[in-house]
Scaffold this motif. Structure first.
Motif, mmCIF file in Angstrom:
data_model
loop_
_atom_site.group_PDB
_atom_site.id
_atom_site.type_symbol
_atom_site.label_atom_id
_atom_site.label_comp_id
_atom_site.label_asym_id
_atom_site.label_seq_id
_atom_site.Cartn_x
_atom_site.Cartn_y
_atom_site.Cartn_z
ATOM 1 N N ILE A 206 4.995 4.561 -25.978
ATOM 2 C CA ILE A 206 4.228 3.331 -26.086
ATOM 3 C C ILE A 206 2.762 3.734 -26.273
ATOM 4 N N PRO A 207 2.055 3.144 -27.237
ATOM 5 C CA PRO A 207 0.657 3.522 -27.455
ATOM 6 C C PRO A 207 -0.172 3.431 -26.175
ATOM 7 N N VAL A 208 -1.029 4.422 -25.986
ATOM 8 C CA VAL A 208 -1.855 4.512 -24.780
ATOM 9 C C VAL A 208 -2.673 3.242 -24.589
ATOM 10 N N GLU A 209 -3.233 2.709 -25.666
ATOM 11 C CA GLU A 209 -4.047 1.494 -25.563
ATOM 12 C C GLU A 209 -3.235 0.331 -25.016
ATOM 13 N N GLN A 210 -1.990 0.243 -25.406
ATOM 14 C CA GLN A 210 -1.111 -0.822 -24.931
ATOM 15 C C GLN A 210 -0.823 -0.634 -23.440
ATOM 16 N N GLN A 211 -0.571 0.603 -23.025
ATOM 17 C CA GLN A 211 -0.328 0.887 -21.608
ATOM 18 C C GLN A 211 -1.569 0.585 -20.771
ATOM 19 N N GLU A 212 -2.741 0.974 -21.280
ATOM 20 C CA GLU A 212 -3.983 0.740 -20.546
ATOM 21 C C GLU A 212 -4.279 -0.750 -20.419
ATOM 22 N N LEU A 213 -4.011 -1.492 -21.480
ATOM 23 C CA LEU A 213 -4.238 -2.938 -21.427
ATOM 24 C C LEU A 213 -3.321 -3.582 -20.404
ATOM 25 N N LEU A 214 -2.062 -3.184 -20.370
ATOM 26 C CA LEU A 214 -1.134 -3.727 -19.385
ATOM 27 C C LEU A 214 -1.610 -3.404 -17.972
ATOM 28 N N ALA A 215 -2.050 -2.170 -17.738
ATOM 29 C CA ALA A 215 -2.550 -1.786 -16.408
ATOM 30 C C ALA A 215 -3.781 -2.611 -16.035
ATOM 31 N N ALA A 216 -4.687 -2.822 -16.992
ATOM 32 C CA ALA A 216 -5.886 -3.616 -16.722
ATOM 33 C C ALA A 216 -5.532 -5.064 -16.400
ATOM 34 N N LEU A 217 -4.574 -5.620 -17.133
ATOM 35 C CA LEU A 217 -4.152 -6.995 -16.862
ATOM 36 C C LEU A 217 -3.500 -7.105 -15.489
ATOM 37 N N LYS A 218 -2.722 -6.112 -15.131
ATOM 38 C CA LYS A 218 -2.080 -6.121 -13.812
ATOM 39 C C LYS A 218 -3.141 -6.064 -12.715
ATOM 40 N N ARG A 219 -4.167 -5.227 -12.912
ATOM 41 C CA ARG A 219 -5.252 -5.153 -11.923
ATOM 42 C C ARG A 219 -5.969 -6.497 -11.823
ATOM 43 N N GLN A 220 -6.197 -7.135 -12.963
ATOM 44 C CA GLN A 220 -6.870 -8.435 -12.955
ATOM 45 C C GLN A 220 -6.021 -9.467 -12.225
ATOM 46 N N ARG A 221 -4.722 -9.454 -12.493
ATOM 47 C CA ARG A 221 -3.817 -10.423 -11.847
ATOM 48 C C ARG A 221 -3.740 -10.209 -10.350
ATOM 49 N N THR A 222 -3.771 -8.965 -9.917
ATOM 50 C CA THR A 222 -3.621 -8.665 -8.487
ATOM 51 C C THR A 222 -4.958 -8.560 -7.781
ATOM 52 N N GLY A 223 -6.045 -8.883 -8.479
ATOM 53 C CA GLY A 223 -7.353 -8.842 -7.849
ATOM 54 C C GLY A 223 -7.870 -7.425 -7.654
ATOM 55 N N GLY A 224 -7.416 -6.509 -8.479
ATOM 56 C CA GLY A 224 -7.920 -5.134 -8.415
ATOM 57 C C GLY A 224 -7.277 -4.294 -7.341
ATOM 58 N N ALA A 225 -6.279 -4.836 -6.658
ATOM 59 C CA ALA A 225 -5.603 -4.052 -5.621
ATOM 60 C C ALA A 225 -4.904 -2.862 -6.255
ATOM 61 N N PRO A 226 -4.922 -1.721 -5.596
ATOM 62 C CA PRO A 226 -4.221 -0.573 -6.169
ATOM 63 C C PRO A 226 -2.730 -0.852 -6.268
ATOM 64 N N GLU A 227 -2.132 -0.252 -7.286
ATOM 65 C CA GLU A 227 -0.700 -0.433 -7.470
ATOM 66 C C GLU A 227 0.056 0.244 -6.335
ATOM 67 N N PRO A 228 1.201 -0.312 -5.937
ATOM 68 C CA PRO A 228 1.986 0.348 -4.891
ATOM 69 C C PRO A 228 2.419 1.731 -5.361
ATOM 70 N N ARG A 229 2.419 2.660 -4.452
ATOM 71 C CA ARG A 229 2.790 4.032 -4.794
ATOM 72 C C ARG A 229 4.193 4.312 -4.289
ATOM 73 N N PHE A 230 4.942 5.056 -5.112
ATOM 74 C CA PHE A 230 6.251 5.513 -4.687
ATOM 75 C C PHE A 230 6.066 6.768 -3.847
#
Length: 182
Positions: A135-159
């Motif tokens: 998957i293009p890096v830009e697409q992955q980065e955009l998804l990560a940025a949107l997830k951060r925006q949706r969750t209020g910048g909270a760090p993603e849960p870690r496995f």
């Protein structure tokens, strides 16, 4: 398909609702139909069926964003018959869709469309081009940025950390093929 253009100075919506989801779908597919890269593909697939497709896509996005749960269909199967899709088509589709959403919705509402669009594109890309497809890096980065925006910048849960090559812990329920043949 109707090629009437929406007003570009219209205020952006604060919340999605049935009427503005329908307007978003119609505006987006007008852009797709006019696009030199995507237009021919959609035209071949939807000739004589544009109205049906717009209604289905309105139901689809309403189900995702408004929780109406009215959509009945399989996204993967719907796209399987389209043979001439390449990675550049996904990039163009995403660009048109995200720009259309951004022009029509305030950021908090836009994320409600953008994040699922990126996830769906990701799934379709892997299905179409194979699990090895990057998957293009830009697409992955955009998804990560949107997830951060949706969750209020909270760090993603870690496995939990695992040594290299250790399988992810999983419990399988059912009978293996070996057990069935006994």
């Amino acid at each position: 398909m109707n090629t009437e253009r929406p007003a570009t100075d219209a205020p952006r919506e604060r919340e999605p609702n049935e009427a503005n989801v329908r307007a978003l779908v119609e505006a987006f597919y007008r852009r797709v139909d006019d696009d030199p890269l995507l237009g021919p593909i959609f035209s071949r697939a939807l000739t004589g069926r544009w109205d049906e497709h717009l209604a289905k896509m309105t139901t689809f996005w309403s189900s995702l964003v408004l929780g109406s749960k009215q959509y009945r269909g399989n996204v993967q199967e719907a796209h399987r018959p389209i043979d001439d899709i390449e990675p550049r088509h996904f990039a163009r589709w995403l660009s048109l869709f995200l720009n259309t959403v951004e022009a029509r919705y305030e950021p908090a509402a836009a994320v409600q469309f953008m994040e699922p669009a990126l996830r769906i594109a990701h799934s379709l890309q892997l299905s179409k081009f194979g699990w090895e497809y990057q998957i293009p890096v830009e697409q992955q980065e955009l998804l990560a940025a949107l997830k951060r925006q949706r969750t209020g910048g909270a760090p993603e849960p870690r496995f939990p950390e695992r040594p290299d090559a250790e399988p992810f812990p999983a419990k399988f329920i059912g009978t293996s093929a070996d057990e069935k043949s006994r």
